[in-house]
Motif scaffolding. Sequence first.
Motif, mmCIF file in Angstrom:
data_model
loop_
_atom_site.group_PDB
_atom_site.id
_atom_site.type_symbol
_atom_site.label_atom_id
_atom_site.label_comp_id
_atom_site.label_asym_id
_atom_site.label_seq_id
_atom_site.Cartn_x
_atom_site.Cartn_y
_atom_site.Cartn_z
ATOM 1 N N SER A 343 0.893 -1.260 0.084
ATOM 2 C CA SER A 343 0.096 -0.047 -0.003
ATOM 3 C C SER A 343 0.910 1.185 -0.097
ATOM 4 C CB SER A 343 -0.951 -0.042 1.240
ATOM 5 O OG SER A 343 -1.885 -0.922 1.234
ATOM 6 N N TYR A 344 0.190 2.231 -0.322
ATOM 7 C CA TYR A 344 0.954 3.664 -0.406
ATOM 8 C C TYR A 344 0.120 4.810 0.459
ATOM 9 C CZ TYR A 344 4.335 1.199 -3.531
ATOM 10 O OH TYR A 344 5.376 0.358 -3.876
ATOM 11 N N THR A 345 0.717 5.944 0.791
ATOM 12 C CA THR A 345 0.151 7.006 1.319
ATOM 13 C C THR A 345 -0.261 7.942 0.115
ATOM 14 O OG1 THR A 345 2.216 8.411 1.694
ATOM 15 C CG2 THR A 345 1.783 6.724 3.417
ATOM 16 N N GLU A 346 -0.682 8.830 0.328
ATOM 17 C CA GLU A 346 -1.106 9.925 -0.716
ATOM 18 C C GLU A 346 -0.066 10.681 -1.317
ATOM 19 O OE1 GLU A 346 -3.373 13.407 0.958
ATOM 20 O OE2 GLU A 346 -3.212 12.421 2.625
ATOM 21 N N TRP A 347 1.268 10.443 -0.312
ATOM 22 C CA TRP A 347 2.420 11.093 -1.070
ATOM 23 C C TRP A 347 3.153 10.169 -1.535
ATOM 24 C CZ3 TRP A 347 0.922 11.354 4.151
ATOM 25 C CH2 TRP A 347 0.105 12.319 4.621
ATOM 26 N N GLY A 348 2.762 8.824 -2.045
ATOM 27 C CA GLY A 348 3.560 7.795 -2.575
ATOM 28 C C GLY A 348 4.732 7.113 -1.711
ATOM 29 N N GLU A 349 4.319 7.247 -0.207
ATOM 30 C CA GLU A 349 5.386 6.631 0.605
ATOM 31 C C GLU A 349 4.843 5.042 0.652
ATOM 32 O OE1 GLU A 349 7.414 7.484 4.772
ATOM 33 O OE2 GLU A 349 5.037 7.643 4.537
ATOM 34 N N SER A 350 5.728 3.995 0.490
ATOM 35 C CA SER A 350 5.457 2.743 0.728
ATOM 36 C C SER A 350 5.277 2.461 2.051
ATOM 37 C CB SER A 350 6.476 1.853 0.099
ATOM 38 O OG SER A 350 6.275 0.234 0.371
ATOM 39 N N ILE A 351 3.983 1.656 2.480
ATOM 40 C CA ILE A 351 3.578 1.401 3.781
ATOM 41 C C ILE A 351 3.203 -0.169 3.928
ATOM 42 C CG2 ILE A 351 3.168 3.672 4.420
ATOM 43 C CD1 ILE A 351 0.229 2.966 4.047
ATOM 44 N N GLY A 458 -19.300 -9.141 -7.866
ATOM 45 C CA GLY A 458 -19.150 -10.394 -7.609
ATOM 46 C C GLY A 458 -18.578 -10.887 -6.253
ATOM 47 N N GLY A 459 -18.436 -9.856 -5.370
ATOM 48 C CA GLY A 459 -18.018 -10.206 -3.965
ATOM 49 C C GLY A 459 -16.561 -10.324 -3.805
ATOM 50 N N LEU A 460 -15.762 -9.354 -4.398
ATOM 51 C CA LEU A 460 -14.289 -9.236 -4.116
ATOM 52 C C LEU A 460 -14.273 -8.861 -2.653
ATOM 53 C CD1 LEU A 460 -13.121 -7.212 -7.129
ATOM 54 C CD2 LEU A 460 -13.060 -9.529 -6.886
ATOM 55 N N PRO A 461 -13.114 -9.385 -2.202
ATOM 56 C CA PRO A 461 -12.781 -8.732 -0.747
ATOM 57 C C PRO A 461 -12.438 -7.124 -0.620
ATOM 58 C CG PRO A 461 -11.014 -10.020 -1.794
ATOM 59 C CD PRO A 461 -12.063 -10.170 -2.484
ATOM 60 N N VAL A 462 -12.433 -6.654 0.508
ATOM 61 C CA VAL A 462 -11.996 -5.531 0.553
ATOM 62 C C VAL A 462 -11.012 -5.144 1.680
ATOM 63 C CG1 VAL A 462 -13.051 -3.295 1.617
ATOM 64 C CG2 VAL A 462 -14.509 -4.845 0.441
ATOM 65 N N GLN A 463 -10.152 -4.294 1.253
ATOM 66 C CA GLN A 463 -8.769 -4.111 2.470
ATOM 67 C C GLN A 463 -8.804 -2.385 2.503
ATOM 68 O OE1 GLN A 463 -5.351 -5.843 0.634
ATOM 69 N NE2 GLN A 463 -4.983 -3.543 -0.046
ATOM 70 N N VAL A 464 -8.086 -2.112 3.626
ATOM 71 C CA VAL A 464 -7.886 -0.605 3.883
ATOM 72 C C VAL A 464 -6.372 -0.260 3.258
ATOM 73 C CG1 VAL A 464 -7.840 0.891 5.849
ATOM 74 C CG2 VAL A 464 -9.401 -0.921 6.067
ATOM 75 N N ASP A 465 -6.750 0.747 2.477
ATOM 76 C CA ASP A 465 -5.538 1.603 2.299
ATOM 77 C C ASP A 465 -5.670 3.209 2.478
ATOM 78 O OD1 ASP A 465 -3.332 2.687 0.918
ATOM 79 O OD2 ASP A 465 -3.597 1.467 -0.735
ATOM 80 N N PRO A 466 -5.002 3.716 3.521
ATOM 81 C CA PRO A 466 -5.283 5.150 4.028
ATOM 82 C C PRO A 466 -4.904 5.999 3.093
ATOM 83 C CG PRO A 466 -3.828 3.674 5.604
ATOM 84 C CD PRO A 466 -3.885 2.911 4.502
#
Length: 525
Positions: A343-351, A458-466
């Motif tokens: 995942s990435y922040t809005e500034w492009g920082e890998s997290i 079709g019921g894809l899983p959901v994940q959080v990405d800030p």
Amino acid sequence: MSAEQSSAPHRAPDRARGRKRTAPASGLPSRIGRIIASVVAVLCLVVTGIGWSLFNGLNSDLSSAGGLDVGDGGLDGAVDILLVGTDNRTDAQGNPLSPEELAMIRTGEEEGENTDTILLVRIPEDGSSATAVSIPRDVYVETSSVGPSKINGVYSAYKDASLAKAMESSSDGSLTEEDHREAIQQGRNGLIGAVEDLTGVRADHYAEIGLLGFVLMTDAVGGVPVCLNEDVNEPLSGANFHAGVQTISGSDALSFVRQRHNLPAGDLDRIVRQQAFMSQLVKQILSAGTLTDPTKLTNLVDAARRSFTIDENWDFVDFALKLKDISGGNVRFETIPVTSIDSYTEWGESIVTADPEQVSEFVAGFASGKDDDGTAEAPAGEAESPTTPPGVEPESVTVTVVNTTAIDGLAGRVSGSLSELGFVQGDLLTDPAAAYTSHVAAPSAGDAAAFAVADALGGLPVQVDPAIPQGSVRVVLAEDYSGPAGEASAVESASPETTTYAPLPPSIAERPTFDAGGTDVPCVN
């Protein structure tokens, strides 16, 4: 319909999964690695209680830190120790390292303040076992005072905020020694709070470790056996080893635990390296060859004196004596579960992202409150499910679609299907390295729009990405995608009663575990 772009503009090129990357800023990889190595070393002191006959007077010799928010009175059934690595060019007493010592730890001149190694050690009150739980340095956390941050930056953020406040109130614009001491205390307490929020565990004790102890400890025991699956030659860390079992010490050992580039899971695989090394170092310390050698014991205790700072209320000698009969097989090494490594922040920082509820449940299992099958007791009371939100208005939701497959135009077709349901078309992107599995990413847990889109596909899983802006979601299409599919009614019926996450592949999700028992040397990447 706009053409699919060749890459995602919000994504930085440095992926967490070990693909080739551009070299980072000078000095950063080595600084992070040395911090890691220092924690590895002192952990072994903490969980083995070595050299009890030599600990007379050690309490008074160890540096101590006051004013820390630690201690819950053992209410959770375990003694919990937060071990933190710092990048100091001094020893624990504030004495500068000699040029020879700086060369030995392969350091440069630049000071660093990130805490790139964080371990929570859980020891049941009866002292029968010890579990060291690694927290990846890039885990993204929310803090009460300095906002969202990678967990390795929390200490420095709180410290800097304290110094800025002191500067504002200074009559002559200068800072005093007391200002600096207060800032360090605020940094430590900020990190202690962030770890508690993530794990649900309030640390009883705090230990902070500098750089030199790792090399000194590894040399004191005569080296540590390790095993690699393949030959390694990685210049950023200095790791240059052949495959198979070998004994390493000093600076070479530091390079072994520093490497993360060219490893399949990046920093998570570096944690595997650390844990494999720690298990063997603990085994070496517990062996008769170390415990009956006065010279080795003296050198190990000297390493603690020079590199180890503890909270002022910790009677370390008494603590060590309680652990003197612990066996290697009861010293374990684990890693918290994560929900994504890309995942990435809005500034492009890998997290790296993690779900605090999952982490808390995982960590709770290593206290003394276990039932007969070894699982943690259920916490009192069940968390209430979020209230079902009102119907989603598709015209208020912008959907970006990322195609990670070799199927041309897939993002456009899926986006078109969602547009027919009224969702606003966002960017159409192609990024082969974006993810392993198809999923819908949302800015927060329980995001109704994300569940609406997921149901429509079709019921894809959901994940959080800030990193995703509010009012938007991102659809990631991987090789397992079998849609698009769904009816307009899915928009009305979406119900995020529980947050699910895109499953990580087994090579990432199933982290290996280690203990300090047996005679085998585990082979790792």
